[in-house]
Design a protein around this motif. Structure first.
Motif, PDB file in Angstrom:
ATOM      1  N   CYS A   1       1.159  -6.925  46.534  1.00 59.62           N
ATOM      2  CA  CYS A   1       1.896  -6.247  47.495  1.00 59.62           C
ATOM      3  C   CYS A   1       1.750  -5.384  48.658  1.00 59.62           C
ATOM      4  CB  CYS A   1       2.120  -4.517  46.216  1.00 59.62           C
ATOM      5  SG  CYS A   1       3.030  -4.019  47.292  1.00 59.62           S
TER       6      CYS A   1
ATOM      7  N   ARG B   1      12.279  -1.286  42.362  1.00 57.74           N
ATOM      8  CA  ARG B   1      11.667   0.641  43.249  1.00 57.74           C
ATOM      9  C   ARG B   1      11.891   1.482  42.107  1.00 57.74           C
ATOM     10  NH1 ARG B   1       8.384   2.630  46.333  1.00 57.74           N
ATOM     11  NH2 ARG B   1       8.932   4.101  48.166  1.00 57.74           N
TER      12      ARG B   1
ATOM     13  N   SER C   1       3.152  -3.801  51.942  1.00 57.69           N
ATOM     14  CA  SER C   1       4.483  -2.749  52.532  1.00 57.69           C
ATOM     15  C   SER C   1       3.727  -2.292  53.787  1.00 57.69           C
ATOM     16  CB  SER C   1       3.854  -1.232  51.561  1.00 57.69           C
ATOM     17  OG  SER C   1       3.562  -0.873  51.865  1.00 57.69           O
TER      18      SER C   1
ATOM     19  N   PHE D   1       8.494  -3.184  51.733  1.00 58.02           N
ATOM     20  CA  PHE D   1       7.579  -3.787  50.774  1.00 58.02           C
ATOM     21  C   PHE D   1       7.506  -5.664  50.700  1.00 58.02           C
ATOM     22  CE2 PHE D   1       7.396   0.636  50.073  1.00 58.02           C
ATOM     23  CZ  PHE D   1       8.960   1.077  50.216  1.00 58.02           C
TER      24      PHE D   1
ATOM     25  N   PRO E   1       3.664   1.442  47.143  1.00 58.85           N
ATOM     26  CA  PRO E   1       2.927   1.387  48.832  1.00 58.85           C
ATOM     27  C   PRO E   1       2.476   2.511  49.362  1.00 58.85           C
ATOM     28  CG  PRO E   1       5.349   0.087  47.808  1.00 58.85           C
ATOM     29  CD  PRO E   1       4.655   1.503  46.355  1.00 58.85           C
TER      30      PRO E   1
END
Lengths: 116, 114
Positions: free
Chosen positions: A92, A69, A94, A32, A25
């Motif tokens: 993904c 993470r 963020s 996230f 990110p």
């Protein structure tokens, strides 16, 4: 300009195998997310993650899915035993704001997962 | 899940003209809306957003209008350029979803012809 990165760009796997999709990110972001887009369908929310725990997850995000993470920069999505219907683009994202809600989510380029 | 709908799968516009992309929603709890642009084989790129306390937000060639009573928002691009050709997604979220979940529409493919 900072950006979200994802690896690999394309992952091919056999049904029943485990896959891990990786994301880096934007460095100062705190929220996230994982989304997916099955070919020809909408982008769908999977899970959000903040302060080392899941904030919200969708019905799609069942026990086969997990997020982690593992260090200060990576955010991973694991699918334990892939199914044919898991084939999709996985994005993904963020965002900066700890509240997440009204802050912009920035997306990575995606990982195309193909399950054979 | 049809909470966010983009009823036009495609739109074709002449370069220099205005492009108007529409989006309807059904969930009255939505209070934050975003538009994303997506090129093939890339992730969605943020364009512009609007909070439900506003009815208009402008950023350069892009303007988003929100009509809460009609549960409708639109994205205006003027003047349209060939580089604007992409799929445009509207997305919405609700403050009650503290996880920040975005609900996406199906997308509208914009083609800007020279």
């Amino acid at each position: 300009e900072p950006e979200v990165t994802q690896t690999p760009s394309h992952q091919v796997t056999q049904m029943g195998q485990e896959v891990i999709l990786r994301c880096v990110p934007i460095s100062n972001h705190l929220y996230f997310y994982w989304y997916r887009q099955i070919l020809g369908q909408k982008v769908e929310f999977l899970v959000s993650f903040y302060n080392n725990e899941i904030s919200e997850k969708s019905e799609i995000f069942d026990d086969q899915f997990s997020v982690e993470r593992p260090d200060g920069s990576n955010f991973t999505l694991k699918i334990r035993s892939t199914k044919l219907e898991d084939s999709a683009m996985y994005f993904c994202a963020s965002s900066l704001d700890p509240q997440g809600h009204t802050d912009t989510q920035y997306f990575g380029p995606g990982t195309r997962l193909t399950v054979l | 899940d049809q909470q966010v709908k983009q009823n036009s799968p495609s739109l074709s516009v002449q370069e220099g003209r205005i492009s108007i992309l529409n989006c309807d929603y059904t969930n009255s709890m939505f209070d934050y809306f975003l538009w994303y642009k997506k090129y093939p084989a890339e992730g969605p790129t943020f364009l512009i957003s609007i909070s439900s306390i506003k009815d208009k937000n402008e950023d350069g060639r892009f303007t988003v209008f929100l009509n809460k009573s009609a549960k409708h928002l639109s994205l205006h691009i003027v003047p349209s350029q060939p580089g604007d050709s992409a799929v445009y997604f509207c997305a919405a979220s609700a403050q009650q979803n503290q996880g920040g979940k975005l609900i996406f529409g199906q997308g509208t493919e914009l083609s800007v012809k020279p």
